[in-house]
Design a protein around this motif. Structure first.
Motif, PDB file in Angstrom:
ATOM      1  N   TYR A  65     -36.726  50.183 -35.627  1.00 14.67           N
ATOM      2  CA  TYR A  65     -35.345  49.850 -35.259  1.00 14.67           C
ATOM      3  C   TYR A  65     -35.249  48.473 -34.604  1.00 14.67           C
ATOM      4  O   TYR A  65     -34.343  47.687 -34.921  1.00 14.67           O
ATOM      5  CB  TYR A  65     -34.787  50.929 -34.326  1.00 14.67           C
ATOM      6  N   SER A  66     -36.162  48.171 -33.692  1.00 10.69           N
ATOM      7  CA  SER A  66     -36.085  46.884 -32.995  1.00 10.69           C
ATOM      8  C   SER A  66     -36.253  45.718 -33.965  1.00 10.69           C
ATOM      9  O   SER A  66     -35.617  44.670 -33.806  1.00 10.69           O
ATOM     10  CB  SER A  66     -37.144  46.808 -31.888  1.00 10.69           C
ATOM     11  N   GLU A  67     -37.093  45.881 -34.988  1.00 10.23           N
ATOM     12  CA  GLU A  67     -37.267  44.833 -35.995  1.00 10.23           C
ATOM     13  C   GLU A  67     -36.000  44.665 -36.824  1.00 10.23           C
ATOM     14  O   GLU A  67     -35.647  43.541 -37.211  1.00 10.23           O
ATOM     15  CB  GLU A  67     -38.450  45.174 -36.900  1.00 10.23           C
ATOM     16  N   ILE A  68     -35.316  45.759 -37.102  1.00 12.71           N
ATOM     17  CA  ILE A  68     -34.065  45.689 -37.857  1.00 12.71           C
ATOM     18  C   ILE A  68     -33.022  44.915 -37.068  1.00 12.71           C
ATOM     19  O   ILE A  68     -32.332  44.038 -37.603  1.00 12.71           O
ATOM     20  CB  ILE A  68     -33.573  47.108 -38.202  1.00 12.71           C
ATOM     21  N   ILE A  69     -32.893  45.221 -35.774  1.00  9.92           N
ATOM     22  CA  ILE A  69     -31.933  44.509 -34.933  1.00  9.92           C
ATOM     23  C   ILE A  69     -32.298  43.031 -34.843  1.00  9.92           C
ATOM     24  O   ILE A  69     -31.434  42.141 -34.951  1.00  9.92           O
ATOM     25  CB  ILE A  69     -31.875  45.131 -33.526  1.00  9.92           C
ATOM     26  N   GLU A  70     -33.564  42.747 -34.632  1.00 15.03           N
ATOM     27  CA  GLU A  70     -34.008  41.349 -34.529  1.00 15.03           C
ATOM     28  C   GLU A  70     -33.668  40.573 -35.798  1.00 15.03           C
ATOM     29  O   GLU A  70     -33.210  39.425 -35.744  1.00 15.03           O
ATOM     30  CB  GLU A  70     -35.511  41.301 -34.268  1.00 15.03           C
ATOM     31  N   SER A  71     -33.865  41.210 -36.946  1.00 12.53           N
ATOM     32  CA  SER A  71     -33.578  40.546 -38.213  1.00 12.53           C
ATOM     33  C   SER A  71     -32.085  40.313 -38.398  1.00 12.53           C
ATOM     34  O   SER A  71     -31.666  39.224 -38.817  1.00 12.53           O
ATOM     35  CB  SER A  71     -34.112  41.385 -39.377  1.00 12.53           C
ATOM     36  N   THR A  72     -31.264  41.316 -38.101  1.00 13.65           N
ATOM     37  CA  THR A  72     -29.816  41.138 -38.266  1.00 13.65           C
ATOM     38  C   THR A  72     -29.289  40.069 -37.313  1.00 13.65           C
ATOM     39  O   THR A  72     -28.392  39.299 -37.670  1.00 13.65           O
ATOM     40  CB  THR A  72     -29.062  42.456 -38.065  1.00 13.65           C
ATOM     41  N   MET A  73     -29.836  40.006 -36.110  1.00 21.06           N
ATOM     42  CA  MET A  73     -29.446  38.947 -35.173  1.00 21.06           C
ATOM     43  C   MET A  73     -29.801  37.575 -35.740  1.00 21.06           C
ATOM     44  O   MET A  73     -29.006  36.620 -35.655  1.00 21.06           O
ATOM     45  CB  MET A  73     -30.128  39.151 -33.828  1.00 21.06           C
ATOM     46  N   SER A  74     -30.975  37.464 -36.323  1.00 24.10           N
ATOM     47  CA  SER A  74     -31.409  36.197 -36.899  1.00 24.10           C
ATOM     48  C   SER A  74     -30.520  35.787 -38.065  1.00 24.10           C
ATOM     49  O   SER A  74     -30.111  34.614 -38.178  1.00 24.10           O
ATOM     50  CB  SER A  74     -32.864  36.312 -37.355  1.00 24.10           C
ATOM     51  N   ILE A  75     -30.193  36.749 -38.937  1.00 19.29           N
ATOM     52  CA  ILE A  75     -29.333  36.445 -40.084  1.00 19.29           C
ATOM     53  C   ILE A  75     -27.946  36.060 -39.617  1.00 19.29           C
ATOM     54  O   ILE A  75     -27.353  35.089 -40.100  1.00 19.29           O
ATOM     55  CB  ILE A  75     -29.279  37.645 -41.043  1.00 19.29           C
ATOM     56  N   PHE A  76     -27.401  36.798 -38.655  1.00 13.69           N
ATOM     57  CA  PHE A  76     -26.091  36.455 -38.102  1.00 13.69           C
ATOM     58  C   PHE A  76     -26.100  35.036 -37.524  1.00 13.69           C
ATOM     59  O   PHE A  76     -25.194  34.234 -37.769  1.00 13.69           O
ATOM     60  CB  PHE A  76     -25.698  37.459 -37.024  1.00 13.69           C
ATOM     61  N   SER A  77     -27.130  34.710 -36.762  1.00 10.75           N
ATOM     62  CA  SER A  77     -27.206  33.404 -36.099  1.00 10.75           C
ATOM     63  C   SER A  77     -27.271  32.262 -37.098  1.00 10.75           C
ATOM     64  O   SER A  77     -26.668  31.200 -36.889  1.00 10.75           O
ATOM     65  CB  SER A  77     -28.423  33.348 -35.168  1.00 10.75           C
ATOM     66  N   SER A  78     -28.010  32.466 -38.188  1.00  3.48           N
ATOM     67  CA  SER A  78     -28.212  31.395 -39.157  1.00  3.48           C
ATOM     68  C   SER A  78     -27.114  31.312 -40.206  1.00  3.48           C
ATOM     69  O   SER A  78     -27.100  30.368 -41.013  1.00  3.48           O
ATOM     70  CB  SER A  78     -29.571  31.556 -39.840  1.00  3.48           C
ATOM     71  N   THR A  79     -26.206  32.259 -40.218  1.00  2.00           N
ATOM     72  CA  THR A  79     -25.090  32.211 -41.168  1.00  2.00           C
ATOM     73  C   THR A  79     -23.774  32.029 -40.411  1.00  2.00           C
ATOM     74  O   THR A  79     -23.247  30.924 -40.310  1.00  2.00           O
ATOM     75  CB  THR A  79     -25.039  33.476 -42.035  1.00  2.00           C
ATOM     76  N   VAL A  80     -23.263  33.092 -39.861  1.00  2.00           N
ATOM     77  CA  VAL A  80     -21.947  33.049 -39.219  1.00  2.00           C
ATOM     78  C   VAL A  80     -21.942  32.132 -37.996  1.00  2.00           C
ATOM     79  O   VAL A  80     -21.095  31.229 -37.878  1.00  2.00           O
ATOM     80  CB  VAL A  80     -21.493  34.477 -38.829  1.00  2.00           C
ATOM     81  N   ALA A  81     -22.868  32.346 -37.071  1.00  2.00           N
ATOM     82  CA  ALA A  81     -22.877  31.530 -35.851  1.00  2.00           C
ATOM     83  C   ALA A  81     -23.095  30.055 -36.174  1.00  2.00           C
ATOM     84  O   ALA A  81     -22.436  29.181 -35.594  1.00  2.00           O
ATOM     85  CB  ALA A  81     -23.957  32.036 -34.896  1.00  2.00           C
TER      86      ALA A  81
END
Length: 284
Positions: A65-81
């Motif tokens: 689970y923690s890896e899934i959250i870390e990955s979604t945070m990274s994808i969010f940061s590099s796209t939307v943010a």
């Protein structure tokens, strides 16, 4: 960021509001693909001027689970943010269905804790959940006990055949993982790597507290009264604890009631979502 993990669909020309929906799919974190949002709803959102950023993410049990959250945070940061920092987007909503809704609720908490990230206008939660300690997550679900039992040998075979850490998984290939998770006590948590062996591997660590929920941005919740996967009471609990929430209950339909586009209920709910989004934007 690996561009193969994201699909971006933007409205054309003057329709573009420069506001994104960061969308995460469902599938119990065990299966699913980013482009699962039915085409009629994609067209509704695009016609209303919203950019849809759909993301894949690592799947359990190959990733915890923690890896899934870390990955979604990274994808969010590099796209939307990143797009907001560059000026091509002005703001965004978080949108998830089922386990994807669980992820965006958790993501909202993590984004709030990082003040350097742009904060969401709101959250769209379709039949999701926020408490991984709830008995509905731990205990077998009646709807799945009526299916042929999936054993650990089948789970092992699927995992061994995945070749690493998959970031998408067709239902036809991985649905048995979800059936197994819903047929056995604590099996879903175990597949997510939430075995309590470390603090960040405990379901308590990733469950939203009352304070977390009270601090959520405006939230739209949609759920069915006869949901066979995630009981309606879980959505009602979130509604009762949130400070700014709009909830739409549909009746006598399955968990993912919007999957059947021949039923007008789905389109009606998405129209309500669009109205709610406009209200949120106008209040900024």
């Amino acid at each position: 960021m690996d561009s193969s993990l994201v699909t971006i669909a933007a409205p054309k020309g003057s329709l573009n509001r420069h506001i994104a929906l960061f969308y995460l799919h469902g599938g119990g974190l065990l299966y699913g693909e980013r482009d699962d949002l039915p085409t009629p709803y994609v067209n509704m959102l695009l016609s209303a001027g919203y950019t849809i950023v759909s993301a894949d993410y690592p799947l359990a049990p190959e990733s915890c689970y923690s890896e899934i959250i870390e990955s979604t945070m990274s994808i969010f940061s590099s796209t939307v943010a990143q797009s907001i920092r560059e000026g091509s987007l002005d703001s965004y909503f978080l949108f998830g269905r089922s386990s994807g809704a669980n992820l965006v609720l958790t993501l909202a908490r993590e984004i709030r804790r990082n003040r350097h990230l742009p904060q969401p206008l709101g959250i769209i939660d379709f039949y999701g959940y926020y408490d991984l300690c709830d008995r509905a997550i731990r205990s077998p679900a009646k709807a799945y006990l009526s299916l042929p039992e999936i054993d650990q040998k089948t789970v092992k075979s699927i995992v061994e055949g995945s070749n690493g850490k998959p970031t998408n998984g067709p239902k036809s290939m991985r649905y048995a993982l979800y059936v197994y998770a819903r047929q056995h006590e604590n099996a879903w948590l175990e597949l997510m790597g939430l075995d309590g062996s470390k603090p960040y591997r405990s379901p308590e660590f990733w469950s939203l507290s009352d304070e977390d929920i009270a601090n959520l941005p405006p939230t739209f919740i949609a759920a069915s009264s006869s949901d066979e996967d995630i009981p309606l009471r879980m959505s009602k609990s979130l509604r009762s604890k949130a400070s700014n929430v709009c909830m739409k209950t549909v009746y006598y339909l399955p968990h993912d009631f919007d999957r059947d586009t021949s039923n007008p209920t789905g389109a009606e709910v998405y129209k309500e979502v669009l109205t709610w989004m406009q209200q949120v934007i106008s209040q900024q």
